[in-house]
Design an enzyme around this catalytic site. Sequence first.
Site, short mmCIF file in Angstrom:
data_model
loop_
_atom_site.label_atom_id
_atom_site.label_comp_id
_atom_site.label_asym_id
_atom_site.label_seq_id
_atom_site.Cartn_x
_atom_site.Cartn_y
_atom_site.Cartn_z
N VAL A 18 -11.97 -11.00 -12.86
CA VAL A 18 -12.43 -10.27 -11.53
C VAL A 18 -13.39 -8.99 -11.81
O VAL A 18 -14.43 -9.18 -11.21
CB VAL A 18 -11.40 -9.90 -10.82
CG1 VAL A 18 -11.89 -9.28 -9.50
CG2 VAL A 18 -10.51 -11.26 -10.34
N GLY A 47 -13.48 1.33 -17.19
CA GLY A 47 -12.41 1.58 -17.87
C GLY A 47 -11.49 0.18 -18.35
O GLY A 47 -11.20 -0.54 -17.63
N LYS A 107 -1.71 -6.50 -5.51
CA LYS A 107 -0.90 -6.89 -4.44
C LYS A 107 0.64 -6.52 -4.95
O LYS A 107 1.48 -5.90 -4.25
CB LYS A 107 -0.80 -8.35 -4.37
CG LYS A 107 -0.39 -9.31 -5.48
CD LYS A 107 -1.00 -10.41 -5.95
CE LYS A 107 -2.23 -10.11 -6.67
NZ LYS A 107 -3.26 -11.30 -6.96
N GLU A 131 -8.66 -6.02 0.59
CA GLU A 131 -8.85 -7.30 0.94
C GLU A 131 -8.69 -8.24 -0.14
O GLU A 131 -8.05 -9.45 0.23
CB GLU A 131 -10.38 -7.43 1.53
CG GLU A 131 -10.67 -8.95 1.94
CD GLU A 131 -9.63 -9.04 3.31
OE1 GLU A 131 -10.04 -8.49 4.39
OE2 GLU A 131 -8.79 -9.93 3.48
N VAL A 134 -4.82 -10.23 -1.11
CA VAL A 134 -4.01 -11.43 -0.69
C VAL A 134 -5.03 -12.58 -0.34
O VAL A 134 -5.92 -12.33 0.30
CB VAL A 134 -3.51 -11.09 0.79
CG1 VAL A 134 -2.59 -12.09 1.36
CG2 VAL A 134 -2.40 -9.81 0.64
N ILE A 138 -10.49 -15.10 1.34
CA ILE A 138 -10.27 -15.37 2.45
C ILE A 138 -9.97 -14.03 3.23
O ILE A 138 -9.29 -13.02 2.65
CB ILE A 138 -8.74 -16.32 2.83
CG1 ILE A 138 -9.04 -17.42 2.07
CG2 ILE A 138 -8.51 -16.26 4.36
CD1 ILE A 138 -7.68 -18.21 1.97
N ASP A 203 4.71 -13.78 -7.08
CA ASP A 203 3.26 -13.60 -6.44
C ASP A 203 3.02 -13.78 -5.12
O ASP A 203 2.46 -12.86 -4.28
CB ASP A 203 2.35 -14.66 -7.40
CG ASP A 203 0.84 -14.20 -6.86
OD1 ASP A 203 0.32 -13.27 -7.10
OD2 ASP A 203 0.22 -15.15 -6.06
N LYS A 207 2.59 -11.05 -1.61
CA LYS A 207 1.41 -11.29 -0.70
C LYS A 207 2.01 -11.32 0.75
O LYS A 207 1.84 -10.88 1.83
CB LYS A 207 0.68 -12.32 -0.95
CG LYS A 207 -0.03 -12.21 -2.28
CD LYS A 207 -0.70 -13.34 -2.68
CE LYS A 207 -1.58 -13.40 -4.10
NZ LYS A 207 -1.79 -14.77 -4.69
#
Length: 431
Positions: A18, A47, A107, A131, A134, A138, A203, A207
């Site tokens: 990501v 970092g 999360k 945002e 979760v 979306i 996981d 959420k």
Amino acid sequence: MDAGLKTISIGMLGAGVVGSQVARLLQSDRQELSDRSGALLVLKRVGVRSNTPREGIDAAMVTSDLHSIVTDPEINIVIEVMGGIEPARTLILEAIKNKKSVITANKALLATHGHELFNAADAAKVDLYYEAAVAGAIPIIRSMRESLAGDQITRVMGIVNGTTNYILTKMHEEGREFADVLKEAQTLGYAEADPTADIEGFDAAAKAALLASLAFHSTVTIDEVYCEGISKISIADINAAKAMNAVIKLLAIAEITVKDEISVRVHPVMLPHSHPLASVRDAFNAIYVESEAAGELMFYGRGAGGAPTASAILGDLVAVTRHRAYSTVGYGESDYADLDIAPMSEVKSQFFVRLHVADISGVLASIAQTFASEGISIQTVRQAGIGKDAELIVVTHSATEAALTSCLNKLESMEIVTKVESAIRVEGAVS
Ligand code: HSE
């Protein structure tokens, strides 16, 4: 680019799948991001825990001294994409203390320590946006926090884990067993080397906690979420679902009960094909929201992956930067309702029960009597196979978890029952 624009310096914690996409998009969409946020967004420090070169990230900005980022007086906004509870929690608290707004995709951290972190952000008058935490790309957090803030949400049901949705889709469409598809999902990079958090539902539970907190203006933590994964779902269950024009999905559910408590849970659910969530295939995510005035809403998209998750992070970045231009912050988390969590034993569902029994006269009557003894009414019974080991499939009317558990225990102890193979909750008109 407007040379007179203020510069907003960004520090990023983590530079994996990501983080590297956030860095790429900050560079490639520089002009648009500046036009939209009214500031020059500059990635200043990144970092990482192991100081290896990262493709697309200038080595000069990379450091393994994560603390130096959250205390750097020149950094305005910290993006946390490293995951895990510690050191992420301590670093975010330190960033907040140093008046930096924070954007996180974490999360597990928010579902465990959200209360502490949101309070700290409130006290320091900075934003803590999430945002990306979760369902990846979306925009469900902003929709629930802002667009639906004037409505009364009654239920949220989501497919919020792509790995398990991919596995269940392949089992359904290709008739393959769980272990076989899991191996493929790992090879394709959908499932982690240790897939426990995905397949056992943890996981999705994190959420679910975040969605329940938002929907019902209360603080819900991951340890309050009832959680069952998909590792026990067999191809026989999938085939039985198919025979009933249904699919099995792992759902995160948060709903308000008649006692005004929150029922929050993650478990497999049998859904009729006609349900909007039934058509969500492969690694896609979707969240189905029911509210008093808006009625039914459905949000669909990619729940994981570098660029989709980065999209959500950059949306937060633009929002937070806009706030900074007006020296303000967004409205913080709302937990005024402070509702209790409903005990799982009181939650009501319809159930699918698959069991093997001796095929002799009187068996069906005894089985029906056992359900009746717990006050559980039967909707349909189907028998597949004949002989010593027939398969019975029972779909019940709505019953409590407590009644069903007690019924299953009684069934297990009956001599005519070879084995209770599975019990799966049913949603909608499955018969
Ligand atoms: N592992 C998750 C999934 C994505 O498979 O959807 C991150 O939450």
